[in-house]
Structure formats: C-alpha cells, structure tokens
Enzyme design. Structure first.
Site, mmCIF file in Angstrom:
data_model
loop_
_atom_site.group_PDB
_atom_site.id
_atom_site.type_symbol
_atom_site.label_atom_id
_atom_site.label_comp_id
_atom_site.label_asym_id
_atom_site.label_seq_id
_atom_site.Cartn_x
_atom_site.Cartn_y
_atom_site.Cartn_z
ATOM 1 N N SER A 33 -0.364 -1.445 -1.283
ATOM 2 C CA SER A 33 -1.553 -0.616 -1.144
ATOM 3 C C SER A 33 -1.792 -0.114 0.271
ATOM 4 C CB SER A 33 -2.786 -1.392 -1.612
ATOM 5 O OG SER A 33 -2.943 -2.577 -0.841
ATOM 6 N N SER A 91 1.861 -5.585 -0.408
ATOM 7 C CA SER A 91 1.278 -4.340 0.076
ATOM 8 C C SER A 91 1.512 -4.004 1.547
ATOM 9 C CB SER A 91 -0.230 -4.327 -0.200
ATOM 10 O OG SER A 91 -0.461 -4.259 -1.579
ATOM 11 N N LYS A 104 -5.507 -0.375 8.261
ATOM 12 C CA LYS A 104 -5.783 -0.151 6.845
ATOM 13 C C LYS A 104 -7.285 -0.170 6.628
ATOM 14 C CE LYS A 104 -4.533 -2.060 2.296
ATOM 15 N NZ LYS A 104 -3.704 -3.091 1.627
#
Length: 464
Positions: free
Chosen positions: A157, A181, A82
């Site tokens: 996210s 997330s 990420k």
C-alpha cells in the site's frame, strides 16, 4: 523512466554529503525537487500533499550550516512520508475521504526522529486507502503510477513512497508493511525496501491496519542509504505497546565486508512455485551471482507455508475490521467499494479462527528459525508476478476472492509480517520490457546488519 535516469539521480548519502560540505544549498535542493514534483508527478500522482513550509526550513538549515551547525546525519535531506504517518500541521489523509482534511496536532515518533536527524519532510505520499491493499490503486486521491510504465501498478500500500523514491522526487521515504506494503512497491518500482524486525521502529502516531502485523520501514534507492535511514528510525519507544527493547546499533556496520563463506538458503517449495518466467530467469542469475561472490547456496525446508499464509489473512482481516468498525458505522458511504467489502469479510470468521491464527504466528517463528539455523539468510523472489496494469484484479479471469490478485501479490511477503522476521527487497534485474524485478533476503530476528551486508555485496556485483 529508463534505467539510465534511475542510475543518474543522486542517492541519499551522496546528497547528505554534498549538503554537509556546502557543495549545494538546502534551499536549492528543495526548490529543484519542488520543480521536479510539479512536472513529473502530474503523471505519477505519488504525492498527496507537498510541504511548502520546507522552503522556510531549508533557509534556516543553510544559515545553520554557514554558522557551523549540523543538526544530524540527514541535515537538509528531503524525505517523503506515507500519508498514514502523522505530521504536525500537515494533512494526514490515510488516502481516504474520511480524513481528507485531517491535520494532526503532533508528530509521530518517526517524524520526530527524522527531524532530530536534520531531515526535511518534503511531503506526504499516496497510499492505498487506509493502507489496506497491495495494489496501490485505490486511494481517494487516485492511483499512484509506476515510473517505469505509468500504465502499471506501483504495488501497495506504500504506493506513493515507491513511485516517489524511484523517480527521484525525494531521497528516501517511509512506508508501512503489514502484508508486504514496503517491499511490494519497492520491488515493482525498482528500489530498496526493508521491513525490519517487528517492533524495531515505533508505530506511535502511525494509523494502524493490524496491531499484530504492522511494521514501519525505510525505502531508498540504495542499500547503504537504507541502512543509514534505519539507524535514524530505530530505537525503543515506550509509547508504542509493540516496541521491542534492543541495543542501539549501526545497521551499516558490516556493509562492504566480504561475504565469502556466507551461506544463503533457497527454499524450492512455495517461494519458487508459479513464478513468472522472467522472474525465474533473473532469480537463477541472482543465485549464480551469489555463488560467484563465494556464498554457499543451500536448500532449506519451509513446511506449512499455506497454514502460515492462512493465519496471516485471518489476523489481518480481523484486526482491520476492529480498527475501522467505528468509522464503518459512522461514515458508511465514505469508502472505496472494494475496501469496504474486504473489511466485512472478517465477520465470516469465528473467535477460534483468530485464536488458532495467533498460535500459528508462534509456529511460523519456529519454522523460519529452523530454516535459518545453518544459513545467514534466506533468498527468495519478492514477487511471483510482474507489475499488473492499474485496476487489474483477477488471475485467469475467474472473479472470486481466492483468485484476487491481492493474494498473489502478497504471497511471498506476508509470511514474515506474521512472524516479524527482517526482510529486505532489492533490485536484481529487469524483464525484457524494462520492468524491475526484486530479490528478497530474510534473516533471523535482529539480524538486519547481516542482511544489509549480503544485499550490498549483490548490489555492487550487479551494478544495476
């Protein structure tokens, strides 16, 4: 992406074994992934940056293997990150305009651990801007798209991590989980995601969203892969103020053992209220499957969940504003409008609201410990709704914050971000239109190994 394609892509441990036994070359593995990213990711937009240096690293790793040297259990296995996790010499953008050209001078602790284990960082994965949104469709670089239906959200996210692992563009990925997330995109994209006990994985070098709620977690296609990746990532880090000292352990040690006579708790209130009918049907089948495995299913009580949910919101928005206040002042026009508006909601709170929320954080530990006293894990849906369309925002057409889709998406995941209890999501079925549905297993603190055991038993029984 159909279910057959999902099943026919090699998993992390299968690839690690093939590389170790020199059935494949690391260089060819990386080249094939680059080719797949070049074609498939035009539709998914899961990568922000592809690490072209991975080719040179792969050559060196092949030479090491030929000389009988293996760096670690993930030697040559490509892993994605990420893009809020700092990588030396590779852009780390936070999905934002402000950091779109930022290149860190050192690696985060988790990257160091991955490289020590022999993993290759294949690239940086898309994220909701500054990781502040569960929809995953508000990145400066555009929305990541769901491999099962590119009109649908990945969830966020850790949007790019969910899409990339699901589509087989890397063999595992790291996400972060503050309101869900890791688990949200894992559920929406049909993969496995673990939010371990708070403080188990170092956050040093990971851009914060909430100092009190942030977790780093592994995202993989299968349960066993996830446990092995957690083995690599866990460990005390004195550079992380929230790190929890715990003995190094093998999180896969119970995988494959019988779950007969285990008990799972099913909370009928809150977690099973207002479910999409297709999710409700799949969860009923999941509970039945556990009964077939010899697991004792019990009802458990989880009172005060609305109070717990409210406390999570208060801590999250106030921490987030504190993290971003300087950049809000220095770069007032470099924000997604929705994100900027959400950040400023913290100014509506008073100091005593935050103090009460921190107190509720402790209360939530007591409530979940009581519910787990006579069961090995709590079973819930991961999501109450199916993946919405990209840019969908309000339920029932009412355009106000209370009706914003973010609260529906995070409803079933945020409570264990507040109390830090380990929570695993895994695929447990599909809707009639082929979209994945996830089940969540919640355990006591430091009890990840038992959760993996229960998850693996279900995974093998379902054979999705």
């Amino acid at each position: 992406m159909d279910n057959k394609e999902h099943n026919h892509t090699k998993n992390l441990l299968e690839m690690a074994e093939d590389i170790k036994n020199r059935h494949v070359s690391v260089l060819n593995v990386v080249k094939e992934l680059f080719e797949k990213i070049e074609t498939v990711d035009k539709k998914l937009n899961s990568f922000i940056t592809v690490n072209t240096n991975a080719l040179e690293t792969a050559k060196k790793m092949d030479e090491e293997l030929a000389a009988g040297t293996i760096r670690g259990p993930l030697h040559g296995v490509p892993i994605g990150l990420k893009d809020i996790i700092e990588t030396k010499g590779i852009k780390t953008t936070m999905g934002s305009d402000i950091y779109k050209d930022y290149i860190p001078e050192k690696n985060s602790t988790v990257v160091k651990k991955l490289e020590e284990a022999g993993a290759i960082i294949i690239g940086k994965l898309n994220t909701h801007q500054f990781a502040y949104g569960p929809t995953g469709d508000r990145s400066y670089f555009g929305p990541a798209r769901n491999p099962y239906n590119t009109d649908k959200m990945t969830g966020g996210s850790s949007s790019g991590s969910g899409a990339a692992v699901s589509a087989g563009l890397c063999y595992g990925a790291l996400g972060t989980d503050t309101g869900g997330s890791v688990r949200i995109p894992s559920a929406f994209c049909g993969i496995v995601g673990m939010k371990p006990t708070y403080g188990t994985i170092s956050k040093q070098g990971v851009y914060p969203l909430s100092w009190h709620l942030d977790h780093v977690g592994p995202m993989t296609r299968r349960i066993k892969d996830n446990a092995y990746l957690l083995n690599v990532l866990s460990g005390y880090d004195n550079q992380d103020l929230d790190a929890v000292p715990r003995e190094q352990e093998d999180f896969s040690r119970f995988i494959g053992e019988d779950v007969n006579d285990f008990s799972i708790g099913v909370p009928k209130q809150f977690y099973f209220e207002g479910l999409d009918k297709e999710i409700e049907k799949v969860m009923d089948s999941t509970i039945d499957k556990y009964r077939e495995l010899g697991v004792n299913v019990k009802s458990v009580e989880l009172p005060d969940m609305e109070t717990i949910t409210k406390a999570h919101k208060v801590i999250l928005r106030n921490d987030a504003f504190a993290v971003h206040e300087e950049n809000l002042n220095n770069f007032p026009n470099a924000w997604d409008d929705e994100l900027k508006e959400r950040l400023y909601t913290a100014l509506e709170d008073k100091g005593h609201d935050y103090a009460r929320a921190i107190r509720v954080r402790k209360l939530s530990k007591v409530i979940f410990n009581q519910a787990l006293e006579n069961v090995d894990a709590i079973l819930t849906p991961t999501m109450s709704i199916m993946p919405p369309k990209i840019n969908g925002r309000y339920l029932n057409g009412e355009m106000n914050d209370n009706n914003h889709i973010r609260w529906t998406i995070t409803k079933l995941t945020s409570p264990t971000d507040l109390n830090g209890f380990p929570s695993l999501t895994m695929p447990c079925g599909f809707s009639t239109d082929g979209m994945p549905i996830g089940a969540q297993l919640i355990g006591k603190e430091f009890n990840e190994a038992k959760i993996y055991q229960l998850g693996y038993a279900l995974e093998q029984a379902l054979n999705l």
